[in-house]
Design an enzyme around this catalytic site. Structure first.
Site, mmCIF file in Angstrom:
data_model
loop_
_atom_site.group_PDB
_atom_site.id
_atom_site.type_symbol
_atom_site.label_atom_id
_atom_site.label_comp_id
_atom_site.label_asym_id
_atom_site.label_seq_id
_atom_site.Cartn_x
_atom_site.Cartn_y
_atom_site.Cartn_z
ATOM 1 C CD GLU A 315 28.459 47.647 26.975
ATOM 2 O OE1 GLU A 315 28.007 48.324 26.045
ATOM 3 O OE2 GLU A 315 29.323 48.066 27.771
ATOM 4 C CB CYS A 316 32.371 42.360 28.750
ATOM 5 S SG CYS A 316 33.935 41.443 28.807
ATOM 6 N N GLY A 317 31.457 41.570 31.279
ATOM 7 C CA GLY A 317 31.244 41.108 32.641
ATOM 8 C C GLY A 317 29.776 41.086 33.019
ATOM 9 C CG MET A 320 31.378 37.069 31.608
ATOM 10 S SD MET A 320 32.975 37.836 32.021
ATOM 11 C CE MET A 320 33.617 36.685 33.238
ATOM 12 C CB SER A 406 27.613 41.221 22.930
ATOM 13 O OG SER A 406 28.759 41.006 22.123
#
Length: 428
Positions: A315-317, A320, A406
């Site tokens: 998720e997110c970080g 990344m 995501s």
């Protein structure tokens, strides 16, 4: 019956978190058992409020969490505490649903925080407008950034029939911030002293406090999901780069029967060998990109887990850190784990914000998004979230082998069956 308040304001930036933290710490020092909640999706404010109150802080949101789960959490807190404080989100009436909607749903009176630093008598007009627009039950006012006793008296007079509950003076030192909000409390060396100082400077009308009515929080028994993850071990990244997750998500994974184990990519720790699935929550990988790029053991282990078909939820970080590269705020580019082909770069402006839901075969999984980076990838999304309440297309949701990734932060209790499916190996 319990004393309960929703601490709200006319907008963000009025000092809600500072005031709520100061009030929580002051009440604790008075010997009260305090439970604090945060209205709306947030990860950092709850960490500060948990430090101030000494008790776990959970999220309340009529859409993401749902009224039933909100009721269960409030019911449990009322059984354990003398005082419940709920910090609102943005302005009192902002959002669908808003903090005001939550207050009305559970019969909780509102305590308005106003930034009085650049006003005096106009405070009365502002607070009466906040009360009457909804309307909401207005318990009182806490005036922030008050310059003097005379200033406080002008504010109090302007409020007419609404009591001035407390004041907090202008602060020489405030809670530090960065691009996603407040700096994490563990990064502030003197955080407890700062919270004690805030509590000490909060002028507090004990008579007004004593006159607050008790709130009847109806009992709401908790529901137990089917143990669809029984026998499974989920490895969760947890360190300074990966710490943005709803505590309720961990509770839900446990309720689904999973055994949870934690590891630190920043410490170059390998994914635990016993892991049946891996969860990489959000955080600040952009602040630690150089260390992550040098963590060869972590990188090799997550690649091996992916090659072996181990379910990975990022998720997110977390997502990344699994891209090919990550460009930090200075523009420096660092190699990441490379499971999701593409490049992530930090942006000067907010790139995504708001409540969203992910359609799944088990129904909608609700959550939110909040990020300053963008992913440039040629991978076609497997799905998109749907923004709430506009119902327009939201964040891309990618699937690469056993990886689902995501910018969307899911609130697992909103759909236990969909959550379990994320962490189980696909039959296809």
């Amino acid at each position: 019956m319990v004393k309960a308040l929703l601490v709200a304001a006319v907008s963000s930036g009025q000092g809600k978190t500072t005031v709520t933290a100061a009030l929580a710490r002051k009440l604790v020092r008075m010997g009260k058992r305090v439970r604090v909640f945060k209205c709306g999706p947030d990860f950092i404010d709850p960490m500060v409020l948990e430090r101030a109150s000494g008790a776990p802080v959970r999220s309340l949101d009529l859409w993401i969490v749902g009224q039933e789960l909100c009721s269960q959490q409030l019911s449990q807190a009322a059984a354990e505490a003398d005082v419940i404080l709920i910090e609102g989100v943005m302005g009192l009436y902002d959002g669908t649903p808003s903090s005001a909607d939550l207050a009305r749903a559970f019969g909780v009176p509102v305590m308005a925080v106003i930034d009085a630093g650049a006003m005096a008598q106009t405070a009365g007009a502002l607070v009466h407008g906040l009360r009457d627009y909804g309307p909401v039950e207005m318990a009182g006012v806490i005036a922030n950034r008050v310059a003097s006793e005379g200033h406080a008296k002008m504010v109090a007079t302007s409020l007419r029939d609404i009591p001035l509950f407390a004041t907090l003076p202008k602060q020489a030192k405030s809670l530090p911030e960065r691009h996603l909000g407040l700096v994490l409390p563990d990064e502030v060396a003197d955080i407890d002293q700062l919270l004690d100082d805030l509590a000490g400077q909060l002028w507090f009308d004990e008579a007004a406090w004593a006159s607050l009515r008790d709130v009847d929080i109806a009992q709401a028994p908790a529901q137990s999901p089917a143990p669809q993850l029984a026998g499974k071990t989920i490895a969760i990244a947890r360190d300074e780069a990966f710490m943005f997750l709803y505590p309720a998500n961990l509770d839900m994974l446990g309720a689904l029967g999973a055994t949870l184990t934690f590891f630190s990519p920043l410490a170059n720790a390998a994914v635990p060998t016993e892991a049946d699935a891996i969860y990489l929550p959000g955080g600040y990988p952009e602040l630690h990109a150089e260390r992550l790029s040098q963590a060869a053991t972590w990188r090799d282990s997550i690649r091996a887990a992916h090659a072996a078909g181990t379910p990975i939820v990022a998720e997110c970080g977390g997502m990344m850190a699994l891209a090919d590269t990550l460009a930090d705020k200075s523009g420096a580019v660092w190699n990441m784990a490379g499971l999701l082909p593409g490049a992530v770069a930090m942006q000067p402006r907010l790139a995504g914000l708001g409540s969203q839901g992910l359609p799944t075969p088990q129904g909608v999984l609700r959550g939110h998004t909040f990020h300053y980076s963008k992913l440039d990838t040629k991978v076609e999304p497997a799905a998109y979230t749907i923004k709430h309440p506009s119902a327009i297309q939201g964040e891309a949701w990618y699937r690469v082998g056993s990886l689902t990734a995501s910018y969307f932060h899911a609130y697992f209790p909103s759909n236990p069956a969909a959550t379990a499916a994320l962490f189980l190996r696909s039959e296809t």
